[in-house]
Design a protein around this motif. Structure first.
Motif, PDB file in Angstrom:
ATOM      1  N   TYR A 170       0.827  -1.197   0.000  1.00  0.00           N
ATOM      2  CA  TYR A 170       0.000   0.000   0.000  1.00  0.00           C
ATOM      3  C   TYR A 170       0.867   1.255   0.000  1.00  0.00           C
TER       4      TYR A 170
ATOM      5  N   ARG B 254     -10.961   0.424  -4.212  1.00  0.00           N
ATOM      6  CA  ARG B 254     -11.719   1.104  -3.168  1.00  0.00           C
ATOM      7  C   ARG B 254     -12.998   1.729  -3.678  1.00  0.00           C
TER       8      ARG B 254
ATOM      9  N   LEU C 228      -2.786  -2.815   3.248  1.00  0.00           N
ATOM     10  CA  LEU C 228      -3.996  -2.775   2.427  1.00  0.00           C
ATOM     11  C   LEU C 228      -3.768  -3.322   1.032  1.00  0.00           C
TER      12      LEU C 228
ATOM     13  N   TYR D 151      -5.115  -1.294  -3.548  1.00  0.00           N
ATOM     14  CA  TYR D 151      -6.106  -0.612  -2.718  1.00  0.00           C
ATOM     15  C   TYR D 151      -6.783   0.518  -3.465  1.00  0.00           C
TER      16      TYR D 151
END
Length: 186
Positions: A96, A146, A138, A142
């Motif tokens: 991440y 998202r 994450l 990510y």
């Protein structure tokens, strides 16, 4: 044996936990503990810690307009260690923090990306020490996952619009000026 190594055994479990964050080495974890202390109750929120360390974004507002501002001076040792960790995290693979670094560096530059990723590392550190939890990455995807998958597909797979040419060419904007200039007769 350096003094830091002799004083770190009581904090060994925190150092090992911080070592799991991408970019944070044992030495960086020792600097974080040495500068902030293992007791995070003196910082009510993670934002307070970031502000104290000088790793929060600057805020300059004038006449109702927001401009970019310089970060605070903060703790120079902690800022330096977090800067090194952020640069290292930016070079890591499939994390991440690497995705965040690349995303910001492409738009705003590498120096701003280092500060932003260092801020993220410090916020994660506060949560890990305060809540006694491990680091949860994450993932590199990510930012791609998202949003709502349907909206993402619509935004990236729009049908191509046909190119329409005007039925008549637009006149040159200065055509009328050239038309009004009298021609010279020889």
């Amino acid at each position: 044996m350096p003094l830091v190594w002799r004083l770190s055994p009581p904090f060994q479990h925190i150092i090992e936990r911080l070592d799991t964050v991408p970019g944070v080495s044992v030495r960086t974890a020792q600097v974080i503990i040495a500068e902030t202390g293992a007791d995070m109750t003196r910082f009510p929120t993670a934002g307070h810690l970031a502000s104290w360390a000088g790793m929060c974004p600057g805020n300059h507002e004038s006449a109702g307009k927001h401009h970019s501002g310089a970060t605070r001076k903060g703790n120079s040792w902690l800022r330096g260690a977090l800067g090194e960790a952020a640069a290292s995290a930016g070079r890591s693979k499939d994390t991440y923090l690497q995705a965040r670094y690349r995303r910001i560096a492409s738009r705003r530059g590498t120096k701003r990306a280092v500060v932003a990723v260092g801020h993220s590392i410090l916020i994660a550190t506060w949560h890990m020490i305060t809540n006694n939890t491990d680091y949860h990455d994450l993932g590199a995807a990510y930012y791609l996952t998202r949003t709502d998958p349907v909206r993402h597909a619509q935004a990236t797979h729009r049908p191509a619009q046909p190119t329409r040419l005007p039925s008549h060419p637009r006149p040159h904007p200065l055509r009328f000026i050239f038309d009004s200039v009298p021609s010279r007769a020889a």
